[in-house]
Design a protein around this motif. Structure first.
Motif, PDB file in Angstrom:
ATOM      1  N   HIS A 275      -5.796   0.182  11.213  1.00 18.83           N
ATOM      2  CA  HIS A 275      -6.220  -0.976  11.390  1.00 18.83           C
ATOM      3  C   HIS A 275      -4.392  -1.748  12.044  1.00 18.83           C
ATOM      4  CE1 HIS A 275     -10.179  -1.199  10.464  1.00 18.83           C
ATOM      5  NE2 HIS A 275     -10.017  -0.314   9.160  1.00 18.83           N
ATOM      6  N   GLY A 276      -4.713  -1.774  13.350  1.00 20.30           N
ATOM      7  CA  GLY A 276      -2.910  -2.281  13.490  1.00 20.30           C
ATOM      8  C   GLY A 276      -2.814  -3.577  13.648  1.00 20.30           C
ATOM      9  N   ARG A 277      -3.803  -4.675  13.493  1.00 19.35           N
ATOM     10  CA  ARG A 277      -3.155  -5.842  13.291  1.00 19.35           C
ATOM     11  C   ARG A 277      -3.155  -5.944  11.274  1.00 19.35           C
ATOM     12  NH1 ARG A 277      -5.775  -9.257  17.869  1.00 19.35           N
ATOM     13  NH2 ARG A 277      -4.965  -7.849  19.698  1.00 19.35           N
ATOM     14  N   ARG A 278      -4.048  -5.103  10.843  1.00 22.14           N
ATOM     15  CA  ARG A 278      -3.900  -5.585   9.151  1.00 22.14           C
ATOM     16  C   ARG A 278      -2.721  -4.947   8.236  1.00 22.14           C
ATOM     17  NH1 ARG A 278      -8.886  -5.271   5.814  1.00 22.14           N
ATOM     18  NH2 ARG A 278      -8.001  -4.784   3.668  1.00 22.14           N
ATOM     19  N   SER A 279      -2.182  -5.669   7.180  1.00 18.51           N
ATOM     20  CA  SER A 279      -0.777  -5.877   6.633  1.00 18.51           C
ATOM     21  C   SER A 279      -0.971  -6.001   5.145  1.00 18.51           C
ATOM     22  CB  SER A 279       0.747  -6.538   7.309  1.00 18.51           C
ATOM     23  OG  SER A 279       0.431  -5.690   8.189  1.00 18.51           O
ATOM     24  N   SER A 280      -0.703  -4.859   4.125  1.00 20.01           N
ATOM     25  CA  SER A 280      -1.101  -5.522   2.995  1.00 20.01           C
ATOM     26  C   SER A 280       0.479  -5.820   2.423  1.00 20.01           C
ATOM     27  CB  SER A 280      -2.119  -4.219   2.279  1.00 20.01           C
ATOM     28  OG  SER A 280      -0.927  -2.852   1.799  1.00 20.01           O
ATOM     29  N   PHE A 281       0.084  -6.583   0.835  1.00 21.54           N
ATOM     30  CA  PHE A 281       1.353  -6.183   1.019  1.00 21.54           C
ATOM     31  C   PHE A 281       1.706  -5.945  -0.896  1.00 21.54           C
ATOM     32  CE2 PHE A 281       1.079  -9.898   3.776  1.00 21.54           C
ATOM     33  CZ  PHE A 281       2.468  -9.940   4.507  1.00 21.54           C
ATOM     34  N   ARG A 282       2.748  -6.025  -1.559  1.00 20.15           N
ATOM     35  CA  ARG A 282       2.908  -4.750  -3.013  1.00 20.15           C
ATOM     36  C   ARG A 282       4.391  -5.259  -3.524  1.00 20.15           C
ATOM     37  NH1 ARG A 282       5.827  -1.006  -3.886  1.00 20.15           N
ATOM     38  NH2 ARG A 282       5.434  -0.942  -6.321  1.00 20.15           N
ATOM     39  N   ILE A 283       4.521  -6.326  -4.160  1.00 19.47           N
ATOM     40  CA  ILE A 283       5.516  -6.417  -5.856  1.00 19.47           C
ATOM     41  C   ILE A 283       5.853  -4.715  -5.686  1.00 19.47           C
ATOM     42  CG2 ILE A 283       6.299  -7.178  -7.663  1.00 19.47           C
ATOM     43  CD1 ILE A 283       3.630  -8.525  -7.812  1.00 19.47           C
ATOM     44  N   ALA A 284       7.388  -5.191  -4.805  1.00 24.09           N
ATOM     45  CA  ALA A 284       8.192  -4.425  -5.057  1.00 24.09           C
ATOM     46  C   ALA A 284       9.013  -3.945  -6.391  1.00 24.09           C
ATOM     47  CB  ALA A 284       9.333  -4.610  -3.678  1.00 24.09           C
ATOM     48  N   GLU A 285       9.522  -4.951  -6.631  1.00 25.12           N
ATOM     49  CA  GLU A 285      10.314  -4.940  -8.458  1.00 25.12           C
ATOM     50  C   GLU A 285       8.901  -4.789  -9.808  1.00 25.12           C
ATOM     51  OE1 GLU A 285      11.500  -4.208 -11.716  1.00 25.12           O
ATOM     52  OE2 GLU A 285      13.291  -4.296  -9.609  1.00 25.12           O
ATOM     53  N   PRO A 286       8.756  -3.760 -10.256  1.00 24.95           N
ATOM     54  CA  PRO A 286       7.494  -3.387 -11.042  1.00 24.95           C
ATOM     55  C   PRO A 286       7.835  -4.960 -12.410  1.00 24.95           C
ATOM     56  CG  PRO A 286       8.744  -1.338 -10.583  1.00 24.95           C
ATOM     57  CD  PRO A 286       9.078  -1.956  -9.873  1.00 24.95           C
TER      58      PRO A 286
ATOM     59  N   GLY B 151      -5.160   2.571   3.093  1.00 17.71           N
ATOM     60  CA  GLY B 151      -5.552   2.079   4.548  1.00 17.71           C
ATOM     61  C   GLY B 151      -7.287   2.525   4.003  1.00 17.71           C
ATOM     62  N   VAL B 152      -7.758   1.307   5.235  1.00 18.01           N
ATOM     63  CA  VAL B 152      -9.547   1.331   4.742  1.00 18.01           C
ATOM     64  C   VAL B 152      -9.769   1.938   5.580  1.00 18.01           C
ATOM     65  CG1 VAL B 152     -11.330  -0.746   4.487  1.00 18.01           C
ATOM     66  CG2 VAL B 152      -8.710  -0.630   3.413  1.00 18.01           C
ATOM     67  N   VAL B 153     -10.824   2.682   5.680  1.00 18.52           N
ATOM     68  CA  VAL B 153     -11.885   3.272   6.784  1.00 18.52           C
ATOM     69  C   VAL B 153     -13.274   2.476   6.610  1.00 18.52           C
ATOM     70  CG1 VAL B 153     -13.192   5.433   8.105  1.00 18.52           C
ATOM     71  CG2 VAL B 153     -10.703   5.611   7.024  1.00 18.52           C
ATOM     72  N   ALA B 154     -13.623   1.622   7.778  1.00 18.00           N
ATOM     73  CA  ALA B 154     -15.007   1.653   7.645  1.00 18.00           C
ATOM     74  C   ALA B 154     -15.765   2.138   8.198  1.00 18.00           C
ATOM     75  CB  ALA B 154     -15.008   0.432   8.905  1.00 18.00           C
ATOM     76  N   ASP B 155     -17.153   2.080   7.159  1.00 19.17           N
ATOM     77  CA  ASP B 155     -17.997   2.670   7.379  1.00 19.17           C
ATOM     78  C   ASP B 155     -19.608   1.739   7.395  1.00 19.17           C
ATOM     79  OD1 ASP B 155     -20.675   4.603   6.839  1.00 19.17           O
ATOM     80  OD2 ASP B 155     -19.746   5.342   5.057  1.00 19.17           O
ATOM     81  N   PRO B 156     -19.707   1.222   8.994  1.00 14.32           N
ATOM     82  CA  PRO B 156     -20.788   0.663   9.379  1.00 14.32           C
ATOM     83  C   PRO B 156     -22.436   1.084   9.065  1.00 14.32           C
ATOM     84  CG  PRO B 156     -20.125   1.850  11.384  1.00 14.32           C
ATOM     85  CD  PRO B 156     -18.901   2.542  10.084  1.00 14.32           C
TER      86      PRO B 156
END
Length: 484
Positions: A307-318, A385-390
């Motif tokens: 999904h080109g427009r979908r982004s997710s964030f994660r904390i880089a410092e554990p 990533g996320v794959v849509a299952d319609p």
């Protein structure tokens, strides 16, 4: 090449780059910029380099411009063997004195952002010194290294229209140890214990010694007690470190908002909309905090490859992720010394919100480093990533998606689709879910003809799954493989 001291653990690549810079005889090699989050060993590394080369080393302090000038003058006098500190009226004078006192060799100015805070135009003064008619070119063979931990500040030194853009011959980021190196540094050979420790302290080398009083878990059975006597102990420096990491970033003006953003991510709200909804703000209102945290190296942004427009964030410092998920909600109990109860109340959260996501990230790191023999070629991109299952009106979460490099006019090849589970046995249902995701992506136009389906397990694989792995297109990755 300048020999790296035995006391410097690892960092062979960083040392080679620094030594090449220090030994260069090229007239175009005059400036280097070194950055990295705090506690990564930048100062330790640069002090060792300055000592090995007989160079000049100065650490700036959080002080006024006048105080900083006095300290700089005293350091120059000490380096040259003078009895009295140099009297410097301005930073213009200071840079002139620097190049006159140290006409050749290495100069290191550490914590450079403190000097910028005290005297904003100092990067422009350095630029003038480095210009063809500046002091750096008047018979000088000095190599200048500017170092700092404020990532948002250091990142702007060479960007856009910044005065020093185009003048640096070296731009080096000192990063945390990778997870395998971190395990060796801590002296941990049990991969399960290594994952748990890394999920708390990451690959930051400084945490190994003074921050936990040289205390290392004796084994897997000692992990809970180790957490209680170190990270959750108010008398141990690591206890408040996560708070200090956020407070030290100069661009952060509203700590409560930034803590809320980090807390939302730690709770599993990794999209911009999810973060905004969790903290009760509009999505547009958290754009700036997200950008600042990303510039500071405290969070990372990952685009969904499907999904080109979908982004997710994660904390880089554990350590920050651990603080936000575990310590922040138990802070009152912890400050009152009730550590055992606080940890007992937090273990489920620790496994779900800290270790689980961290293990998935370690699996992506493993996949990114995999040689061509694992997936048929070197990975071009590794992400979740996320794959849509319609048909089933659901979505399939792919924890480790490995794709080839994107080439114009060619279908994107999916080298592997993977699912990661830390504390749950994996079986055929996990493999079936990956098969379904592969088929859906094939319909969408991806090339899945050679896709490898991978199960990454922190627990066990059942007998049926192990039998299915006789197929070379099915891969099982356990902890031993992850750390192998």
């Amino acid at each position: 090449m300048i020999r790296k001291p035995d006391r410097v653990f690892n960092r062979d690549g960083e040392w080679a780059e620094l030594a090449a810079f220090a030994e260069s005889t090229s007239p175009h090699v005059r400036l280097g910029v070194i950055s990295g989050r705090r506690r990564q060993g930048k100062t330790y590394l640069l002090e060792a380099l300055a000592e090995a080369t007989g160079g000049f080393y100065f650490t700036a302090q959080e002080a006024t411009s006048s105080d900083s000038l006095r300290e700089f003058g005293a350091a120059l006098a000490d380096h040259s063997g003078g009895r009295a500190p140099y009297a410097l009226g301005s930073w213009d004078d200071a840079l002139r004195a620097l190049y006159e006192t140290v006409p050749r060799g290495l100069v290191v100015i550490d914590e450079f952002p403190y000097l910028i805070r005290a005297h904003g135009p100092i990067p422009s003064l350095v630029q003038r010194a480095l210009d063809p008619r500046g002091w750096a070119h008047q018979g000088s063979e000095t190599r200048l290294l500017l170092c700092g931990s404020a990532m948002s500040v250091m990142g702007k030194l060479l960007a856009g229209n910044a005065p020093l853009r185009g003048r640096a011959a070296l731009e080096l980021v000192v990063r945390p140890f990778d997870y395998r190196t971190a395990a060796r540094f801590w002296g941990i050979d049990d991969p399960r214990l290594a994952v748990l420790v890394h999920a708390v302290v990451g690959g930051t080398p400084a945490y190994r010694h003074a921050f936990v009083r040289e205390d290392v878990p004796a084994g897997l059975a000692d992990f809970d007690d180790w957490i209680i006597r170190t990270v959750l102990n108010p008398s141990v420096p690591l206890f408040r470190e996560a708070r200090y990491l956020l407070a030290e970033e100069t661009d952060i003006r509203e700590p409560a908002l930034y803590n809320s953003v980090l807390g939302a991510i730690a709770a599993g709200n990794t999209t911009r909309g999810g973060i905004a909804g969790h903290i009760g703000r509009k999505a547009t209102e958290i754009l700036h905090p997200l950008n600042v945290l990303e510039d500071a190296g405290l969070i990372t942004r990952q685009s969904d490859p499907f999904h080109g427009r979908r982004s997710s964030f994660r904390i880089a410092e554990p350590l920050i992720a651990f603080y936000e998920a575990v310590m922040r909600r138990e802070w009152t109990r912890l400050e009152r010394g009730n550590r055992v109860a606080a940890w007992g109340n937090s273990q489920a959260t620790f496994l779900a919100q800290v270790v689980g996501p961290h293990f998935e990230w370690l699996c992506r790191e493993w996949a990114m480093d995999a040689g061509p023999e694992v997936f048929g070629e070197l990975p071009g991109e590794v992400a979740e990533g996320v794959v849509a299952d319609p048909v089933n009106r659901t979505q399939i979460q792919v924890d480790v998606a490995v794709l080839s490099s994107a080439l114009p006019g060619e279908r994107r090849r999916i080298l592997s689709l993977g699912e990661a589970k830390w504390d749950k046995p994996m079986g055929m249902r996990h493999l079936d879910r990956l098969r379904r995701a592969r088929d859906l992506l094939s319909v969408k136009g991806y090339d899945t003809s050679a896709t490898i389906l991978a199960c990454y397990g922190g627990a066990e694989f059942d007998a049926d799954l192990r039998a299915a792995a006789a197929d070379p297109r099915i891969l099982l990755v356990d902890l031993a493989t992850l750390y192998g």
